[in-house]
Design a protein around this motif. Structure first.
Motif, PDB file in Angstrom:
ATOM      1  N   ILE A   1       0.752  -1.163   0.007  1.00 46.24           N
ATOM      2  CA  ILE A   1       0.129   0.054  -0.180  1.00 46.24           C
ATOM      3  C   ILE A   1       0.886   1.254  -0.054  1.00 46.24           C
ATOM      4  O   ILE A   1       0.450   2.399  -0.350  1.00 46.24           O
ATOM      5  N   SER A   2       2.207   1.041   0.502  1.00 44.63           N
ATOM      6  CA  SER A   2       3.010   2.429   0.434  1.00 44.63           C
ATOM      7  C   SER A   2       3.683   2.724  -0.949  1.00 44.63           C
ATOM      8  O   SER A   2       3.820   3.840  -1.309  1.00 44.63           O
TER       9      SER A   2
ATOM     10  N   ILE B   1       3.918   2.513   8.550  1.00 39.23           N
ATOM     11  CA  ILE B   1       3.384   3.007   6.988  1.00 39.23           C
ATOM     12  C   ILE B   1       4.401   4.390   6.761  1.00 39.23           C
ATOM     13  O   ILE B   1       5.081   4.559   5.824  1.00 39.23           O
TER      14      ILE B   1
ATOM     15  N   THR C   1      -5.979   3.759   4.817  1.00 38.45           N
ATOM     16  CA  THR C   1      -5.555   2.764   5.799  1.00 38.45           C
ATOM     17  C   THR C   1      -5.346   3.736   7.193  1.00 38.45           C
ATOM     18  O   THR C   1      -5.925   3.350   8.174  1.00 38.45           O
ATOM     19  N   LEU C   2      -4.488   4.738   6.894  1.00 37.34           N
ATOM     20  CA  LEU C   2      -4.376   5.426   8.043  1.00 37.34           C
ATOM     21  C   LEU C   2      -5.373   6.195   8.530  1.00 37.34           C
ATOM     22  O   LEU C   2      -5.769   6.326   9.734  1.00 37.34           O
ATOM     23  N   GLY C   3      -6.251   6.769   7.776  1.00 34.38           N
ATOM     24  CA  GLY C   3      -7.336   7.588   7.920  1.00 34.38           C
ATOM     25  C   GLY C   3      -8.379   6.785   8.920  1.00 34.38           C
ATOM     26  O   GLY C   3      -8.590   7.049   9.951  1.00 34.38           O
TER      27      GLY C   3
ATOM     28  N   LEU D   1      -8.017   3.759  10.566  1.00 37.31           N
ATOM     29  CA  LEU D   1      -7.263   3.006  11.573  1.00 37.31           C
ATOM     30  C   LEU D   1      -6.890   4.207  12.706  1.00 37.31           C
ATOM     31  O   LEU D   1      -7.262   4.191  13.834  1.00 37.31           O
ATOM     32  N   PHE D   2      -6.180   5.020  12.161  1.00 38.49           N
ATOM     33  CA  PHE D   2      -5.663   6.078  13.084  1.00 38.49           C
ATOM     34  C   PHE D   2      -6.348   7.223  13.361  1.00 38.49           C
ATOM     35  O   PHE D   2      -6.663   7.399  14.610  1.00 38.49           O
ATOM     36  N   PHE D   3      -7.109   7.835  12.437  1.00 34.73           N
ATOM     37  CA  PHE D   3      -8.049   8.907  12.871  1.00 34.73           C
ATOM     38  C   PHE D   3      -9.443   8.353  13.259  1.00 34.73           C
ATOM     39  O   PHE D   3      -9.912   9.159  14.109  1.00 34.73           O
TER      40      PHE D   3
ATOM     41  N   LEU E   1       0.409  -1.535  10.863  1.00 32.98           N
ATOM     42  CA  LEU E   1       0.414  -0.837   9.892  1.00 32.98           C
ATOM     43  C   LEU E   1       0.665   0.871  10.194  1.00 32.98           C
ATOM     44  O   LEU E   1       1.311   1.550   9.545  1.00 32.98           O
ATOM     45  N   ILE E   2       0.089   0.964  11.429  1.00 29.52           N
ATOM     46  CA  ILE E   2      -0.039   2.579  11.805  1.00 29.52           C
ATOM     47  C   ILE E   2       1.271   3.100  12.095  1.00 29.52           C
ATOM     48  O   ILE E   2       1.797   3.970  11.397  1.00 29.52           O
TER      49      ILE E   2
ATOM     50  N   VAL F   1      -3.972   6.521  20.423  1.00 31.75           N
ATOM     51  CA  VAL F   1      -4.612   5.488  19.157  1.00 31.75           C
ATOM     52  C   VAL F   1      -4.918   4.405  19.756  1.00 31.75           C
ATOM     53  O   VAL F   1      -6.009   3.824  19.665  1.00 31.75           O
TER      54      VAL F   1
ATOM     55  N   PRO G   1      -4.900   3.953  -0.942  1.00 32.64           N
ATOM     56  CA  PRO G   1      -4.575   2.891  -0.071  1.00 32.64           C
ATOM     57  C   PRO G   1      -4.009   3.151   1.313  1.00 32.64           C
ATOM     58  O   PRO G   1      -4.502   3.136   2.334  1.00 32.64           O
ATOM     59  N   VAL G   2      -2.974   4.101   1.180  1.00 37.70           N
ATOM     60  CA  VAL G   2      -2.114   4.519   2.295  1.00 37.70           C
ATOM     61  C   VAL G   2      -3.076   5.507   3.251  1.00 37.70           C
ATOM     62  O   VAL G   2      -3.461   5.586   4.584  1.00 37.70           O
ATOM     63  N   VAL G   3      -3.915   6.605   2.270  1.00 38.66           N
ATOM     64  CA  VAL G   3      -4.509   7.567   3.051  1.00 38.66           C
ATOM     65  C   VAL G   3      -5.884   6.869   3.828  1.00 38.66           C
ATOM     66  O   VAL G   3      -6.095   7.188   5.013  1.00 38.66           O
TER      67      VAL G   3
ATOM     68  N   ILE H   1      -8.714   2.250  19.175  1.00 39.97           N
ATOM     69  CA  ILE H   1      -8.650   1.071  18.390  1.00 39.97           C
ATOM     70  C   ILE H   1      -9.174  -0.312  19.182  1.00 39.97           C
ATOM     71  O   ILE H   1      -9.646  -1.048  18.439  1.00 39.97           O
TER      72      ILE H   1
ATOM     73  N   ALA I   1       1.507   5.303  -3.242  1.00 40.30           N
ATOM     74  CA  ALA I   1       1.927   6.573  -2.545  1.00 40.30           C
ATOM     75  C   ALA I   1       3.161   7.290  -2.828  1.00 40.30           C
ATOM     76  O   ALA I   1       3.458   8.449  -3.117  1.00 40.30           O
TER      77      ALA I   1
ATOM     78  N   PHE J   1      -0.033  14.609   6.962  1.00 36.07           N
ATOM     79  CA  PHE J   1      -1.127  13.549   7.316  1.00 36.07           C
ATOM     80  C   PHE J   1      -0.142  12.218   7.573  1.00 36.07           C
ATOM     81  O   PHE J   1      -0.321  11.402   8.530  1.00 36.07           O
ATOM     82  N   LEU J   2       0.834  12.073   6.663  1.00 37.27           N
ATOM     83  CA  LEU J   2       1.593  10.486   6.840  1.00 37.27           C
ATOM     84  C   LEU J   2       2.444  10.607   7.912  1.00 37.27           C
ATOM     85  O   LEU J   2       3.102   9.523   8.371  1.00 37.27           O
TER      86      LEU J   2
END
Lengths: 289, 307
Positions: A101-102, A164, B34-36, B38-40, A160-161, A135, B30-32, A139, A105, A123-124
């Protein structure tokens, strides 16, 4: 005048006595603590105030009722072998998923200019600067509802958090160093996008991909908090196993020392690999260089 | 890229523009996502629960501030905030100074350079919990340090040895942080230094600058961005770290992350909302500190005339 200047430059480059002393202290602080840990892992009785154990594990082997020291570490009841398997399995799947997935991007971030790019970059980065516990609890609550708590997929997803951001950074810098020419030539010569990706792009980014993958593997295998929350004791990895061994308070027993040493293995292996094959700069890509 | 002729194939042209427009979002998705999610997503869940929205426990009092209010009134809460800052800031500052010197030293010529370059990175590669185990073996009450002092005749019993771990002073906690983080900061600073090269420093020396002058006016300003990124990451980590203060810290009160976990782990489910309030408080405090720090740094750079 000229001679003085020359000597000045030469002196700056050679390390003085204080610098050498400092490096000795650093090396001592890094390696020193491992000496008692290794000794402790072989001890059977090591009471105050002995500087060395009065009885070693192999001497007590025949008389002790339960397996001791390293015998215990490698027996199924200690769950070390099982935890090692879990750690490796989770880390491999996290690495593959994270890379998949990375990659797109990273390519876009390296090659394209678009509106909101700096926002995406920020954001990343946020997982690196927002405390994990903030987090973790959210979760955990969500995953309990979804039935993902205590499952492998739950752990893989949370891993993944923190991985990534690193993977994207490493791969972005890899793509930045890549020229478009070869891909364009392949396309001009009639290769489909998929063939170009497989036969041209991937082989060129492979070294960077391996570097990023190794770090992802390492980060994943070292994560404690998120695994502890989501695994909930049902799935143990090496760090959570070590936690249950050292969190009791008091002194450290031989088994805990043994587990602590086992937990170091992936890191040491990776350090040897990276020292030999990967340039230093990859570590710190994008940290203000 | 190829431009389709409009007369021959309008549909194809539209497809091509659509593809061009969708390219960036699709690649980032995919990255945005997944992080969006899970994280946010999880931050949002924690936020809502901290304000009283938790249907799973049958609690729907949203919006209420009572979990925050009860938190701030809790005995030991502000001591806990103080401890969190203390354990986070001291190692960040001490570690950065130690790392700056180490990074500069590693650049010099000396024997065994390869060995040192290899060894100093070891703590970077292993979990914090190994550092915790090492600290217990070294600095526990019956640990190697105490035994050595006994052998030397400095102390007579374990009771004479200062409490370095399991205490609020947090020597053990901070030792683990330093042990793990000096290598991290050093690695970042060292690679920034390698990227810069030595030309400008050599120029300064040639122009007659002393050691300190060169460091203050040439080297440090150049690596400042690296110093700032490293301190941000290290501070944020320490501020939210759980396992190290949980094991090596004193009992109650402990740092905010430990108190959050204790509240969450409590048999009383309603305390879980307080845990969410603590966690939100950690996030807000840590972000506030980092934003202030970054703003101060930007201002400093502007005042110095560098953009």
């Amino acid at each position: 005048m000229i001679r003085q200047r020359r000597r000045g430059l030469g002196d700056r480059d050679r390390l003085g006595p204080f610098g050498r002393f400092y490096l000795t202290v650093v090396v001592g602080m890094v390696l020193g603590p491992f000496v008692p840990l290794v000794i402790g892992s072989f001890a059977f009785r090591w009471t105050w105030p002995d500087l060395l154990p009065s009885r070693w594990w192999w001497e007590a082997r025949a008389t002790a009722r339960l397996p001791q020291g390293w015998d215990y570490v490698f027996s199924p009841i200690s769950r070390v072998v099982e935890s090692t398997g879990n750690t490796i399995l989770i880390a491999i799947l996290v690495t593959l998923l994270c890379a998949a997935i990375s990659l797109p991007a990273a390519r876009v971030l390296a090659k394209e200019r678009f509106r909101g790019k700096s926002f995406v970059e920020f954001f990343l980065l946020t997982p690196l600067i927002v405390p994990e516990i903030a987090v973790g609890l959210g979760i955990l609550v969500t995953f309990i509802q979804l039935g993902l708590a205590g499952t492998y997929w739950g752990i893989i997803l949370v891993h993944l958090i923190p991985t990534i951001p690193y993977m994207v950074r490493v791969l972005t810098s890899v793509f930045q160093g890549l020229s478009d020419d070869y891909e364009e030539q392949a396309r001009v010569l009639g290769a489909s996008p998929l063939r170009t990706l497989w036969h041209v792009t991937l082989p060129m980014i492979l070294p960077g991909l391996v570097a990023g993958g190794l770090f992802t593997f390492l980060i994943s295998s070292n994560i404690f908090l998120l695994t502890f929350f989501i695994g909930g004791g049902r799935i143990e990895t090496l760090p959570t196993l070590l936690f249950s061994r050292v969190s009791g308070g008091g002194a450290l027993d031989a088994v805990a020392a043994g587990v602590a040493l086992i937990v170091c293995i992936p890191g040491i292996v990776l350090l040897v690999i990276t020292e030999r094959f990967i340039k230093e700069e990859v570590f710190a890509k994008g940290f203000g260089g | 890229m190829a431009i389709a002729s409009p007369t021959r194939n309008r549909g194809h042209a539209r497809w091509a523009t659509w593809r061009r427009r969708a390219y960036v979002p699709v690649m980032l998705a995919p990255v945005v996502l997944t992080l969006g999610v899970l994280f946010f997503g999880s931050l949002l869940v924690a936020l809502l629960q901290s304000f009283g929205h938790a249907p799973i426990y049958g609690i729907t009092e949203f919006p209420t501030l009572k979990h925050y209010r009860s938190l701030f009134a809790l005995p030991g809460f502000w001591a806990s905030v103080g401890l969190t800052f203390y354990y986070a800031i001291v190692p960040t500052i001490v570690g950065t100074i130690a790392s700056l010197y180490l990074a500069l030293t590693l650049r010099r010529r000396f024997r065994g350079r390869r060995f040192v370059q290899f060894v100093y990175k070891l703590p970077l590669m292993i979990p914090y919990l190994v550092g915790v185990a090492l600290t217990i073996v070294l600095f526990g009450n019956g640990g190697i340090a105490a035994r050595t002092l006994f052998a030397l005749g400095v102390i007579d019993s374990t009771g004479d040895f200062p409490r370095l771990i399991y205490s609020h002073a947090g020597w053990g906690v901070m030792f683990v942080y330093l042990w793990k983080q000096i290598p991290f900061t050093t690695l970042i600073l060292y690679s920034v230094l390698m990227g810069l090269g030595k030309e400008s420093e050599e120029a300064a020396v040639t122009l007659g600058a002393g050691r300190w002058q060169t460091f203050w006016h040439v080297t440090l300003p150049q690596i400042m961005p690296g110093v700032v990124s490293a301190t941000i990451i290290v501070f944020a980590f320490n501020f939210g770290s759980f396992e190290v203060p949980f094991i090596l810290g004193g009992g109650f009160p402990n740092t905010l992350p430990v108190e959050a976990w204790r509240a969450f782990d409590d048999a009383d489910y309603s305390k879980r909302l307080r845990a969410m309030a603590i966690v939100m408080f950690i996030g807000v405090l840590s972000s506030a500190v980092l934003i202030t720090y970054l703003a101060a740094y930007r201002r400093f750079e502007r005042l110095r005339g560098r953009q």
